[in-house]
Design a protein around this motif. Structure first.
Motif, PDB file in Angstrom:
ATOM      1  N   GLN A   1      -2.788   6.740  -4.343  1.00  0.00           N
ATOM      2  CA  GLN A   1      -4.024   7.368  -4.776  1.00  0.00           C
ATOM      3  C   GLN A   1      -3.785   8.731  -5.419  1.00  0.00           C
ATOM      4  O   GLN A   1      -4.677   9.290  -6.050  1.00  0.00           O
ATOM      5  CB  GLN A   1      -4.987   7.526  -3.589  1.00  0.00           C
ATOM      6  CG  GLN A   1      -4.728   8.742  -2.704  1.00  0.00           C
ATOM      7  CD  GLN A   1      -3.476   8.626  -1.854  1.00  0.00           C
ATOM      8  OE1 GLN A   1      -2.863   7.568  -1.759  1.00  0.00           O
ATOM      9  NE2 GLN A   1      -3.091   9.723  -1.215  1.00  0.00           N
TER      10      GLN A   1
ATOM     11  N   GLN B   1       0.852  -1.180   0.000  1.00  0.00           N
ATOM     12  CA  GLN B   1       0.000   0.000   0.000  1.00  0.00           C
ATOM     13  C   GLN B   1       0.898   1.244   0.000  1.00  0.00           C
ATOM     14  O   GLN B   1       1.894   1.297   0.733  1.00  0.00           O
ATOM     15  CB  GLN B   1      -0.914   0.036   1.230  1.00  0.00           C
ATOM     16  CG  GLN B   1      -1.955  -1.071   1.267  1.00  0.00           C
ATOM     17  CD  GLN B   1      -1.373  -2.415   1.690  1.00  0.00           C
ATOM     18  OE1 GLN B   1      -0.580  -2.491   2.619  1.00  0.00           O
ATOM     19  NE2 GLN B   1      -1.761  -3.471   1.001  1.00  0.00           N
TER      20      GLN B   1
ATOM     21  N   TYR C   1       1.608  10.736  -8.592  1.00  0.00           N
ATOM     22  CA  TYR C   1       1.365   9.378  -8.122  1.00  0.00           C
ATOM     23  C   TYR C   1       2.684   8.704  -7.765  1.00  0.00           C
ATOM     24  O   TYR C   1       3.653   8.748  -8.537  1.00  0.00           O
ATOM     25  CB  TYR C   1       0.680   8.555  -9.202  1.00  0.00           C
ATOM     26  CG  TYR C   1      -0.690   9.043  -9.588  1.00  0.00           C
ATOM     27  CD1 TYR C   1      -0.863   9.947 -10.624  1.00  0.00           C
ATOM     28  CD2 TYR C   1      -1.816   8.596  -8.903  1.00  0.00           C
ATOM     29  CE1 TYR C   1      -2.127  10.391 -10.983  1.00  0.00           C
ATOM     30  CE2 TYR C   1      -3.083   9.032  -9.262  1.00  0.00           C
ATOM     31  CZ  TYR C   1      -3.222   9.934 -10.297  1.00  0.00           C
ATOM     32  OH  TYR C   1      -4.475  10.379 -10.652  1.00  0.00           O
TER      33      TYR C   1
ATOM     34  N   VAL D   1       0.858   5.541   0.235  1.00  0.00           N
ATOM     35  CA  VAL D   1       0.084   6.727   0.592  1.00  0.00           C
ATOM     36  C   VAL D   1       0.960   7.956   0.395  1.00  0.00           C
ATOM     37  O   VAL D   1       1.994   8.105   1.059  1.00  0.00           O
ATOM     38  CB  VAL D   1      -0.410   6.662   2.043  1.00  0.00           C
ATOM     39  CG1 VAL D   1      -1.174   7.943   2.401  1.00  0.00           C
ATOM     40  CG2 VAL D   1      -1.299   5.441   2.252  1.00  0.00           C
TER      41      VAL D   1
END
Length: 117
Positions: free
Chosen positions: A109, A3, A95, A5
């Protein structure tokens, strides 16, 4: 799974600076190259910068060479993008991406960067 962020985006005047951060979690030991792309409205996604696993190899898109600096802190599982001498044409969603040792790509995201003239 990895993941990602991103943080650090915002509004800045032309000539100013911003530092983006991308924190990775999950199977971070599998990440190899990490990097940044950007996409402006109505345009294709553009390569900005990338950095190798150890941080010893860095790569930049032609439009940001000499102004942006990519770095990573593997102890913190974080990659950074220092952006200096910003121009209005740098306005885009930025990104973060990570490529694993198995060549799987993960994306964050996105974070908005707006440079006013």
């Amino acid at each position: 799974q990895v993941q990602l962020v991103e943080s650090g985006g915002g509004l800045v005047q032309a000539g100013g600076s911003l530092r983006l951060s991308c924190a990775a979690s999950g199977r971070t030991f599998s990440t190899n190259t990490m990097g940044w792309f950007r996409q402006a409205p109505g345009k294709e996604r553009e390569f900005v910068a990338a950095i190798g696993r150890s941080g010893g190899s860095t790569y930049y898109g032609d439009s940001v060479k000499g102004r942006f600096t990519i770095s990573r802190d593997n102890a913190k599982n974080t990659v950074y993008l220092q952006m200096d001498s910003l121009k209005p044409e740098d306005t885009a969603v930025y990104y973060c991406t990570a490529r694993t040792l198995a060549s799987t790509y993960y994306w964050g995201q996105g974070t908005q960067v707006t440079v006013s003239s």
